[in-house]
Design an enzyme around this catalytic site. Structure first.
Site, PDB file in Angstrom:
ATOM      1  N   LYS A  37      23.578  11.993  46.528  1.00 36.04           N
ATOM      2  CA  LYS A  37      22.590  12.505  45.565  1.00 36.04           C
ATOM      3  C   LYS A  37      23.236  13.539  44.635  1.00 36.04           C
ATOM      4  CE  LYS A  37      21.088  15.900  49.018  1.00 36.04           C
ATOM      5  NZ  LYS A  37      20.086  16.157  50.068  1.00 36.04           N
ATOM      6  N   ARG A 135       8.883  20.044  55.093  1.00 31.80           N
ATOM      7  CA  ARG A 135       9.200  19.723  53.699  1.00 31.80           C
ATOM      8  C   ARG A 135       8.480  18.417  53.368  1.00 31.80           C
ATOM      9  NH1 ARG A 135      15.380  19.675  51.590  1.00 31.80           N
ATOM     10  NH2 ARG A 135      15.468  17.627  52.587  1.00 31.80           N
ATOM     11  N   TYR A 263      29.241  40.272  25.671  1.00 33.02           N
ATOM     12  CA  TYR A 263      27.886  40.575  25.185  1.00 33.02           C
ATOM     13  C   TYR A 263      27.284  41.805  25.868  1.00 33.02           C
ATOM     14  CZ  TYR A 263      27.595  36.002  22.879  1.00 33.02           C
ATOM     15  OH  TYR A 263      27.784  34.914  22.074  1.00 33.02           O
ATOM     16  N   MET A 312      27.776  31.753  27.519  1.00 29.50           N
ATOM     17  CA  MET A 312      27.415  30.344  27.689  1.00 29.50           C
ATOM     18  C   MET A 312      28.658  29.463  27.848  1.00 29.50           C
ATOM     19  SD  MET A 312      25.199  27.812  25.237  1.00 29.50           S
ATOM     20  CE  MET A 312      23.825  28.933  25.094  1.00 29.50           C
TER      21      MET A 312
HETATM   22  C1  LIG Z   1      20.809  16.272  51.328  1.00 33.75           C
HETATM   23  C2  LIG Z   1      20.359  15.699  52.609  1.00 33.75           C
HETATM   24  C3  LIG Z   1      21.287  15.341  53.612  1.00 33.75           C
HETATM   25  C4  LIG Z   1      22.756  15.700  53.533  1.00 33.75           C
HETATM   26  O1  LIG Z   1      22.941  17.010  54.054  1.00 33.75           O
HETATM   27  P1  LIG Z   1      24.404  17.650  54.172  1.00 33.75           P
HETATM   28  O2  LIG Z   1      24.157  18.984  54.775  1.00 33.75           O
HETATM   29  O3  LIG Z   1      24.914  17.751  52.780  1.00 33.75           O
HETATM   30  O4  LIG Z   1      25.217  16.757  55.002  1.00 33.75           O
HETATM   31  C5  LIG Z   1      20.827  14.670  54.718  1.00 33.75           C
HETATM   32  N1  LIG Z   1      19.517  14.372  54.858  1.00 33.75           N
HETATM   33  C6  LIG Z   1      18.584  14.735  53.937  1.00 33.75           C
HETATM   34  C7  LIG Z   1      17.158  14.395  54.175  1.00 33.75           C
HETATM   35  C8  LIG Z   1      18.963  15.419  52.796  1.00 33.75           C
HETATM   36  O5  LIG Z   1      18.050  15.784  51.905  1.00 33.75           O
END
Ligand SMILES: *Cc1c(COP(=O)(O)O)cnc(C)c1O
Length: 367
Positions: A37, A135, A263, A312
């Protein structure tokens, strides 16, 4: 641009090493899902996925459907789990053979309706259990509803049951983690007993893989570990950060006492100093929180701290006592200076710093 000055180098040989190390941590029959991801944790999701596919990875996971679409368009054929499918993206899931992680009665029903309309049979789905992270995921109270749908809908087939650990890297939270694992086991047993077949089961992220071998079940989900971080010094020495952010010195200024830098003039020299300007700033992923002497870059093995505000497109660093000149190479993070060290100067973590490198930074793949 043939020779960009600011580059994020992605080393696929190191990716292979990390994959091999993690693979050796799991039993041979346990499958590995690579989490790619957020553009492969800020690297290059397509390059990483293609490399892992060649190494025969079993599964991929992305957070959102468009990330999976990008992989499919690049030719990835390995199954892809979408961790946070959204009803507005269901069409995309079906069009691109992406498998949803269904986590509530609402999304489960909406997805079954969608699959029915598309006249598909046994479409692969994954069922997420909330074992304590709070979550996304089904609760125990919803098990009957889940079962009713799973036992009656021929349109979908459960490929896996999953949950997510809240504190797999916190050793003080061991008791809570073991409880999460026990709850997930019980949830899975109830589902399996009723649906009459055994889907894959998985609940460990990188720290879960490393710290809870008893919880590997039939698959593990590995993200940050593949990118070179084990969230613990014990494991970090066996993993190699695959991404390295580097640049060069654009210009050096000799400062006299009273001269200010950047800045809002938040830094003022109180002695003769030298500053070096580096062509990357908050638009590239080095946030303003790294300014005012918190963050640093590595120049010839020395830490050069950021002077004043992060701009930036540029930062200015203190090179008063560092041997360097215009054009000298600068490293922000990489193998010799892991991202978690720089991130730690602002109370952040490797995950945030590496995923924040913006699209403007050219990615260079090294194999
Ligand atoms: C991002 C994520 C992972 C990966 O976690 P890492 O700590 O990067 O290995 C695994 N499971 C879910 C549900 C996630 O959102």
């Amino acid at each position: 641009m043939k020779h960009p000055e600011t580059v994020l180098e992605i080393n696929l040989t190191d990716l292979t090493s990390n994959y091999t190390y993690l693979k050796n941590k799991i039993r041979p029959e346990v499958k590995m899902m690579a989490v790619v991801k957020a553009f492969g944790y800020g690297s290059d999701a397509v390059a990483v996925a293609k490399h892992l596919e060649a190494l025969q990875i079993d599964y991929f996971a992305v957070a959102y459907a468009p990330e999976g679409v990008q992989l499919r368009r690049a030719g990835i054929t390995t199954p892809i789990l979408v961790l946070h499918p959204q009803p507005g993206n269901f069409e995309l899931l079906l069009d691109y053979d992406l498998e949803p992680n269904l986590y509530s009665q609402r999304v489960l029903e909406l997805f079954i309706t969608k699959v029915k309309t598309a006249a598909k049979q046994a479409y692969p789905i994954h069922i997420k259990y909330n074992s304590g992270l709070n979550r996304i995921g089904f609760s125990d109270a919803e098990i009957p509803v889940v079962l009713e749908h799973l036992c009656n809908a021929q349109e979908v087939k459960v490929v896996s049951l999953l949950s997510h650990l809240a504190a797999s890297e916190e050793h003080e939270e061991r008791a809570f983690t073991l409880e999460q694992i026990a709850r997930f086991t019980k949830f899975s047993e109830q589902i399996i007993a009723k649906i009459g077949y055994t889907p894959l089961m998985h609940c460990t992220n990188t720290s879960g893989i490393l710290n809870y071998p008893e919880a590997h079940f039939s698959m593990v989900r590995c993200g940050i570990g593949l990118y070179g971080f084990g969230n613990d010094a014990v494991y970090d020495k066996n993993l190699f950060p695959i991404a390295s952010l580097r640049s060069v010195i654009s210009q050096i200024h000799e400062l006299t006492p009273g001269d200010s830098v950047g800045y809002n003039r938040t830094f003022v020299a109180d002695k003769p100093m030298r500053s070096a300007t580096i062509p990357l700033g908050h638009a590239d992923g080095i946030g303003r929180q790294y300014g005012q002497g918190k963050g640093f870059v590595m120049i010839n093995g020395n830490r050069a701290y950021i002077l004043g505000n992060v701009c930036m497109d540029m930062i200015m660093v203190d090179v008063t006592d560092i041997d360097c000149e215009e054009g000298t190479r600068v490293v922000l993070f990489g193998k010799d200076m892991p991202a978690d060290v720089l991130a730690g100067t602002t109370g952040s973590i490797s995950y945030e710093l590496i995923t924040g490198v913006s699209a403007r930074v050219i990615r260079q793949i090294v194999d």
